[in-house]
Design a protein around this motif. Structure first.
Motif, PDB file in Angstrom:
ATOM      1  N   GLN A   1      57.677  12.950  30.992  1.00  0.00           N
ATOM      2  CA  GLN A   1      57.047  12.038  31.947  1.00  0.00           C
ATOM      3  C   GLN A   1      58.010  10.942  32.367  1.00  0.00           C
ATOM      4  OE1 GLN A   1      53.555  11.055  29.765  1.00  0.00           O
ATOM      5  NE2 GLN A   1      52.578  12.999  30.300  1.00  0.00           N
ATOM      6  N   ALA A   2      58.749  10.428  31.384  1.00  0.00           N
ATOM      7  CA  ALA A   2      59.724   9.381  31.719  1.00  0.00           C
ATOM      8  C   ALA A   2      60.760   9.915  32.694  1.00  0.00           C
ATOM      9  CB  ALA A   2      60.403   8.880  30.445  1.00  0.00           C
TER      10      ALA A   2
ATOM     11  N   GLU B   1      59.147  10.274  36.128  1.00  0.00           N
ATOM     12  CA  GLU B   1      58.875   8.984  36.753  1.00  0.00           C
ATOM     13  C   GLU B   1      60.168   8.354  37.261  1.00  0.00           C
ATOM     14  OE1 GLU B   1      56.590   6.427  34.160  1.00  0.00           O
ATOM     15  OE2 GLU B   1      54.981   7.913  34.213  1.00  0.00           O
ATOM     16  N   ARG B   2      61.229   8.491  36.429  1.00  0.00           N
ATOM     17  CA  ARG B   2      62.508   7.921  36.831  1.00  0.00           C
ATOM     18  C   ARG B   2      62.957   8.552  38.146  1.00  0.00           C
ATOM     19  NH1 ARG B   2      64.472   8.403  31.848  1.00  0.00           N
ATOM     20  NH2 ARG B   2      65.647  10.276  32.309  1.00  0.00           N
TER      21      ARG B   2
ATOM     22  N   ALA C   1      61.041  10.019  40.360  1.00  0.00           N
ATOM     23  CA  ALA C   1      60.144   9.639  41.450  1.00  0.00           C
ATOM     24  C   ALA C   1      60.531   8.264  41.984  1.00  0.00           C
ATOM     25  CB  ALA C   1      58.697   9.638  40.965  1.00  0.00           C
ATOM     26  N   ARG C   2      60.866   7.366  41.069  1.00  0.00           N
ATOM     27  CA  ARG C   2      61.284   6.029  41.502  1.00  0.00           C
ATOM     28  C   ARG C   2      62.567   6.119  42.306  1.00  0.00           C
ATOM     29  NH1 ARG C   2      59.654   3.946  36.810  1.00  0.00           N
ATOM     30  NH2 ARG C   2      61.688   4.116  35.836  1.00  0.00           N
TER      31      ARG C   2
ATOM     32  N   ARG D   1      55.703   7.788  46.381  1.00  0.00           N
ATOM     33  CA  ARG D   1      54.561   7.154  45.728  1.00  0.00           C
ATOM     34  C   ARG D   1      53.978   8.148  44.743  1.00  0.00           C
ATOM     35  NH1 ARG D   1      51.389   5.678  50.816  1.00  0.00           N
ATOM     36  NH2 ARG D   1      52.950   7.070  51.673  1.00  0.00           N
TER      37      ARG D   1
ATOM     38  N   PRO E   1      53.442   9.510  40.570  1.00  0.00           N
ATOM     39  CA  PRO E   1      54.348   9.751  39.447  1.00  0.00           C
ATOM     40  C   PRO E   1      55.219  10.998  39.611  1.00  0.00           C
ATOM     41  CG  PRO E   1      52.146  10.439  38.871  1.00  0.00           C
ATOM     42  CD  PRO E   1      52.075   9.916  40.271  1.00  0.00           C
ATOM     43  N   LEU E   2      54.891  11.866  40.546  1.00  0.00           N
ATOM     44  CA  LEU E   2      55.645  13.124  40.622  1.00  0.00           C
ATOM     45  C   LEU E   2      56.672  13.078  41.752  1.00  0.00           C
ATOM     46  CD1 LEU E   2      52.890  15.799  40.042  1.00  0.00           C
ATOM     47  CD2 LEU E   2      54.599  14.957  38.458  1.00  0.00           C
TER      48      LEU E   2
END
Lengths: 893, 99
Positions: free
Chosen positions: A566-567, A570-571, A573-574, A579, A581-582
């Motif tokens: 997940q981290a 998220e990284r 995605a950022r 927009r 989390p994916l």
């Protein structure tokens, strides 16, 4: 005399101590205090697993038996480390950038992530390493026996196996606990590395202690020791040159290829800078390890009764001289050498076995593979743990089957030759872009086969190969005798096998590589490996957009663990700025995800798993060009630059033209301001002058008065006309004109215009084609007529010809009606052509006639009417084309 | 825009081409790397010298001499590698010393 139980207690305490060291190191690393666990010194010390029990005990034995030959196995690695800039630096960089997990993974990844190659290397490694592990177990067992029954090393078979079994079980447990703590091989095994670094210190200290005791304690100093060496059996340099050179090179090759060495050199490497330290520190370590070997051997030969095992001099010499503490230290040194080798070898082999054999089979058996539910991590971990148990178990099995005889002593070099078969594919892979999978596979299998036949099978003693084969060759063919291939006899069996296996391996590798053609992925990987210092970013090999991010997420969670996956997502995605989390499954992201996964399950498996979800990969020609060929990149870039520079020069030319036009306009405007003042001033002057005459003169005749008044009138009309023109133009330009649309025939408009423009003065012959002029127009006929009048008047004014003639041609275009006015004069010069439609433009000052507004007005009118007027170059005389839009013109009914 | 694009900074966006001549710092660094490359070759040559020692019974190389020769070279190589490693690191820490 120290009892066996006390020894076991010491041994267990030492093991507990190692567990504690590993545990503390692991905890420190977890808490982020990695400075001391990642020190260059720790890296250097961890390399010392090269020195196994075979070298700890065996070096002295080898020196006692065959003189200085033992040095070769230290000289080769020393040269490799000192020459780190050649090979190791590149290997470490590749290992880090490609997240290589093992030597099999390196070869597989380089040759297009081929799992077949990985399996071959894995099998080779398992076959080559198993006897080596057996050798370690044997050495520990033998060293126990020394303490159990000093001087009488011949216990029963059962007890031997018993000791070896316990050692094997203990090692397997330690390795499972600290070697499979985390899945990602790129997250280093800090605990294990720290433990083997401690063991490295112990074994060096132990050997040095024994050596110092022997030199200063027993021999009485350096000079005496040297004298003792000279007077002993080893006193003269007697060395087969072939073995000296061959074994040095062999040990250098093995240093790079042995799975355990690759594990600590490349996989566990944290920092390329550590290599720099290791480049001098590790040769130093090796030198210190080998420094006292000859003195110990010489003293051992002197002291010990004939027939005692020289392999154990390191233990028996201190024991025989009553130095029990030293003997225990020496025992711990040997124990450390054996255990650290087994631990790292088991980790390296289990990674290879689980990534390249177990996981692919499991993925295939479970059908859907990556997309089935369940945690793959547990499967991988279980596979790895079982593999560790399996590898150590195989070693034990080999040990108990072979009976722990002296046949094991030669297994070190046999194992070296086996693993050295990977060297051509490895070095070829990182230095030669042309190396292909076919070549690597061919070379590996050839070398492997010859090694098995000519060295491995003969080495494991009688029974492996029938005597008939040994003496008469396979199928009775004499040239296929295992130790005299191609009929060349008299070679040392080891050198013989080394020579033929490596020669044929390299030849096959090169020839097959030259003859075959690599797949796109292979070429991509090849370029990345060979040019690892040039390419910072990876290539794109995934076609994006097809993959479902959710599926990828599920798969990544099962391999990396939920929080980590997940981290990671998220990284990403950022980074992408999406927009939610994916992230989007861009090729870049897929590539980096695959690389992260390959750290856990190996390149080939990770590639296959991502492939199952993404559906397929594409290496486009553009990718290949962009990544594989630097010059292509440059060419592409310079082509783009060229386009840009062309564009720039085009724009510059346009700008220059515009500037010239502006300058000319400005000059013209200035000229015309003078002109217009003059134009206005001339009539004004005459009006003033004649009105003054009329006012002041008294004796004027009526005729004169009329004459002067008409002059004033004419001049006023001229002024008015000029001002009318200016006003007209300004109205037209501002778009305030009102069009008076009417219907009429083109011919009639032309008739009127010709009559109006051609009255009086020089006669201008006008040629027309009345039939073509039968076009019905629906436009502002008066304005159109104004344009025609202007054009005809211009022709009359400017056509310099003895018989001025104007031809008016009407042409029908698809949606435009062309009316061309062509005279037989000199025409308009090229530089003036784009100026004549400007206000106040006149072709020459000499032929002053109008204010130079006629054509400007005409152009404005035609623009208002939806058409245009242009000058037609290429005619002898002046030629103007009036264009009327078709919807204003209708065919005559 | 020059015809020969090698010197044109616009042409090399991703990877700066190696310039033909270097600053003093980079030049030193290159030579250090040359030395690091040369060192193992030297070691190999010197350690191959024992191949020439004859094994005859009369004029054989004494064992102590052989040991001193081999370990002497070993020490020299370690010292040389150490010096190179220290200087390379110092060179790397300076700005602009990158390869």
């Amino acid at each position: 005399m120290i009892t066996l139980n006390a020894l076991i207690a010491v041994c267990l305490t030492y093991v507990v101590f190692l567990f504690a060291v590993a545990f503390v190191a692991e905890r420190s690393a977890l808490r982020g205090r990695v400075r001391w666990v990642r020190a260059p010194l720790v890296y250097t010390l961890s390399l010392s697993i090269y020195c196994t029990a075979w070298t700890f005990y065996g070096a002295v034995g080898s020196a006692a038996r065959s003189g200085f030959e033992y040095l070769t196995i230290y000289l080769g690695p020393s040269l490799v480390m000192i020459g780190w800039w050649w090979v190791l630096r590149k290997l470490v960089r590749i290992g880090r950038s490609q997240r290589i997990t093992s030597v099999a993974d390196l070869v597989s990844s380089r040759y297009g992530k081929s799992n077949l190659l990985a399996i071959c290397v894995t099998i080779l490694a398992v076959i080559g390493t198993t006897p080596y592990i057996a050798l370690q177990l044997q050495s520990v067992t033998l060293s126990f026996e020394v303490f159990a029954q000093p001087g009488v090393p011949s216990p029963e078979e059962g007890q031997r196996s018993y000791t070896a079994l316990w050692v094997a079980v203990g090692l397997a447990i330690f390795t499972v606990i600290f070697g499979t703590r985390n899945l990602d091989a790129n997250e280093r095994h800090h605990g294990v590395v720290m433990a083997i670094a401690v063991e490295a210190v112990v074994k060096l200290a132990a050997l040095m202690a024994v050596g110092i005791f022997v030199v200063w304690g027993l021999s009485g100093g350096v000079a005496e020791t040297l004298a003792r060496i000279d007077s002993s059996e080893l006193g003269q340099w007697q060395m087969d040159g072939g073995r000296w050179a061959g074994l040095t090179l062999l040990s250098a090759a093995a240093f790079l290829c042995l799975p355990r060495m690759f594990q600590v050199l490349v996989v566990e490497s944290d920092d390329e800078g550590h290599l720099r330290t290791a480049s001098w520190a590790f040769p130093l370590y090796l030198m210190m390890m080998s420094l006292f070997v000859v003195p110990i051997a010489v003293v051992g030969l002197d002291l010990m009764p004939p027939g005692s095992n020289p392999d154990l001099f390191v233990l028996t010499v201190p024991l025989a001289t009553g130095q029990e503490g030293l003997a225990v230290l020496s025992f711990l040194g040997g124990f450390s050498s054996a255990t650290s080798m087994v631990i790292v070898a088991a980790i390296a082999l289990s990674t290879m076995v689980s990534n390249h054999i177990v996981m692919p089979i499991w993925l295939r058996l479970t059908g859907g593979g990556a997309s089935v539910s369940g945690d793959v991590r547990s499967v991988v971990l279980l596979a790895r743990r079982l593999s560790i148990a399996g590898v150590v178990g195989l070693g034990y099995l080999y040990y108990s089957l072979s009976g722990g005889g002296t046949a094991l002593a030669t297994i070190g070099f046999v194992s070296f030759v086996g693993m050295a078969q990977v060297l051509p594919a490895m070095l070829g892979g990182i230095f030669w872009r042309g190396a292909t999978r076919t070549g690597a596979l061919g070379g590996l299998i050839t070398g492997f086969t010859i090694w098995i036949y000519a060295l491995f099978l003969p080495s494991i003693g009688s029974g492996a190969l029938p005597d008939a084969v040994m003496t008469e060759g396979l199928f009775g063919l004499a040239w296929l005798r295992p130790q005299a291939l191609f009929g060349i006899v008299g070679l040392d069996p080891l050198l013989h096998a080394l020579l033929w296996s490596m020669t044929l391996n390299v030849i096959t590798f090169v020839v097959f590589s030259l003859a075959s053609f690599p797949s796109p992925l292979e070429r991509l990987q090849g370029a990345q490996f060979v040019n690892v210092f040039d390419h910072s970013g990876g290539p794109r090999s995934w076609a994006g957009g097809v993959a479902q991010t959710e599926d990828l997420m599920i798969m990544a969670q099962r391999i990396l663990g939920a929080p980590e996956a997940q981290a990671l997502f998220e990284r990403e995605a950022r980074r992408q700025g999406t927009r939610g989390p994916l992230p989007d499954p861009t090729p870049d992201f897929l590539e980096s995800l695959e690389r992260v996964l390959s750290g856990s399950v190996g390149a080939a498996t990770a590639h296959a798993m991502v492939g199952q979800i993404v559906g397929g990969m594409s290496v486009s020609v553009e990718d290949l060009m962009a990544v594989a060929d630097e010059s292509a990149q440059l060419m592409e870039y310079s082509a783009r630059l060229e386009t840009q520079s062309n564009e720039l020069s085009r724009t510059a030319r346009q700008l220059r033209e515009a500037n010239q036009k502006l300058t000319r306009l400005s000059v013209q405007k200035d000229a015309f301001l003078t002109q217009i003042s003059h134009e206005l001033r001339t009539p004004m002057t005459s009006i003033r002058a004649f009105s003054e005459i009329l006012r002041d003169s008294t004796g004027l005749t009526a005729g004169e008065q009329i004459k002067y008044a008409s002059i004033i009138h004419d001049e006023a009309i001229r002024l008015t006309r000029l001002l009318d023109d200016l006003l007209d133009l300004s109205v037209l330009e501002n778009g305030q004109v009102h069009l008076n649309l009417r219907q009429g025939k083109l011919g009639e408009v032309l008739d009127r215009a010709a009559a109006a423009a051609n009255d009086g003065g020089l006669s201008l012959r006008i040629r027309r084609d009345a039939r073509r002029e039968q076009v019905m127009l629906n436009t502002d006929l008066d304005r159109l007529s104004q344009v025609f009048i202007n054009l005809i008047a211009n022709a009359r004014k400017y056509c310099i010809s003895d018989q001025p003639e104007l031809s008016i041609q009407v042409t029908d275009d698809s949606d435009l009606l062309f009316i061309d006015f062509v005279d037989n004069g000199e025409g308009v010069s090229a530089e003036a052509q784009d100026m004549i439609f400007e206000k106040f433009a006149r072709v020459s000052d000499s032929q002053a006639g109008g204010a130079g507004l006629g054509l400007a007005i005409s152009r404005q009118i035609m623009t208002r009417l939806g058409g245009g007027i242009v000058y037609l170059p290429g005619h002898k005389g002046a030629a103007f084309r009036v264009m009327l839009p078709r919807n204003y013109a209708m065919a005559a009914q | 825009m020059t015809e020969d694009g090698a010197e044109d900074p616009l042409r090399t966006p991703a990877r700066p081409r190696s310039p033909l001549f270097l600053q003093r710092e980079s030049y030193r660094r290159r030579r250090l790397i040359d030395a690091a490359r040369f060192l193992p070759i030297l070691g190999l040559l010197l350690w191959a010298v024992p191949l020439l020692w004859s094994g005859g019974p009369e004029d054989a190389m004494p064992g102590s001499g052989a040991l001193i020769y081999i370990f002497g070279i070993w020490t020299a190589l370690v010292v040389a590698a150490f010096v190179l490693s220290v200087r390379l690191r110092r060179n790397e820490e300076k700005p602009g010393g990158g390869a």
